[in-house]
Design an enzyme around this catalytic site. Structure first.
Site, PDB file in Angstrom:
ATOM      1  N   SER A 189       0.986  -1.262   0.135  1.00  0.00           N
ATOM      2  CA  SER A 189      -0.039  -0.060   0.107  1.00  0.00           C
ATOM      3  C   SER A 189       0.779   1.138   0.122  1.00  0.00           C
ATOM      4  CB  SER A 189      -0.994   0.338   1.229  1.00  0.00           C
ATOM      5  OG  SER A 189      -1.402   1.183   1.297  1.00  0.00           O
ATOM      6  N   TYR A 192      -2.592  -1.123  10.091  1.00  0.00           N
ATOM      7  CA  TYR A 192      -2.929  -1.553   8.633  1.00  0.00           C
ATOM      8  C   TYR A 192      -1.496  -1.337   8.135  1.00  0.00           C
ATOM      9  CZ  TYR A 192      -4.110  -1.493   3.819  1.00  0.00           C
ATOM     10  OH  TYR A 192      -4.049  -1.581   2.494  1.00  0.00           O
TER      11      TYR A 192
END
Length: 259
Positions: free
Chosen positions: A148, A161
């Site tokens: 990400s 996350y």
């Protein structure tokens, strides 16, 4: 172009969003694709049907990640399906896309259970899936891990996350160095904000959408196909000399002010 004809691919979290687009693209390129899903069997079967309608080959395989025996369950499904088709389990391509967490993980609100869950799904599962896949992956194999853009952007609400995706970045680079002698490449793709059906909160707010688009050098929100095309390159023979690489696929998110 059927550049992956004769190849077998496993895409995790492929029932929707980025994973679905990757599965469809790899099938269009000629691969037999295992469409993994965690809970939404209907969506996975729909993805398989769409691939077959387009002339490709695919099958669905279910396994909930983050629970005991998750990788064993997945490989049992692979063995059942690939045994019927090829007589043996052989993986040429593994795309670790499945993940949870997204907009959760702030330091002041995240519980121990939530923290353990996001690491179990986003880090532990791909680690042991790769461990299980390597013995049945031959020379020229391809592993792509989906990370990400959050790993280079400080987002307090997504801390846990983002930490899992940082771990994925390290996994890819170190693994690439370990398995390169076998001709296997390992690379990472880091998407930015992508319209996967989960960002209605952003798309429905004109000011938020405009600000998000303006933050990207390419001036728009990403689409699942944008990421799928990057993965398709990395698993092709054209990327045979690319390994241990982190490819930013954010559209140039937060590169700096545009003068």
């Amino acid at each position: 172009m059927a550049v992956l004809t004769g190849k077998t691919a496993l895409v995790t979290g492929a029932s929707r969003g980025i994973g679905r687009a990757i599965a469809q693209r790899l099938a269009a390129d000629g691969a037999l694709v295992a469409v993994h899903y965690g809970s939404d069997e209907g969506a996975a079967l729909k993805c398989v049907a769409e691939i077959e309608e387009a002339g490709g080959r695919a099958f669905a395989v279910g396994a909930e990640f983050g629970v005991d025996g998750d990788v064993d369950t997945l490989f049992a499904g692979l063995e059942a399906n690939l045994g019927e088709r090829a007589g043996q389990v052989r993986l040429d391509i593994l795309v670790n896309n499945a993940a949870i967490g997204g907009r959760h993980g702030a330091i002041d609100t995240t519980t121990r259970a939530e923290f353990d869950r996001v690491f179990a799904v986003n880090v532990r599962a791909p680690f042991f899936l790769i461990q299980r896949a390597l013995p049945v992956m031959g020379e020229g194999g391809r592993i792509v891990n989906i990370s990400s853009g959050d790993t280079r952007i400080a987002l307090a609400g997504e801390l846990a996350y983002s930490m899992t995706k940082g771990a994925i970045n390290i996994l890819s680079r170190t693994l690439a160095n370990a398995v390169g002698v076998r001709g296997i490449t390992v690379n990472t793709v880091a998407p930015g904000i992508t319209d996967t059906g989960k960002i209605g909160w952003l798309l429905d707010d004109p000011r938020m959408l405009a600000a998000t688009e303006a933050a990207a050098a390419l001036d728009r929100v990403g689409q699942p196909g944008d990421i799928a095309d990057v993965v398709a390159f990395l698993v092709s023979d054209d990327a045979r000399w690319v390994t241990g690489h982190l490819l930013d696929a954010t559209g140039g998110m937060f590169l700096g002010p545009r003068v």
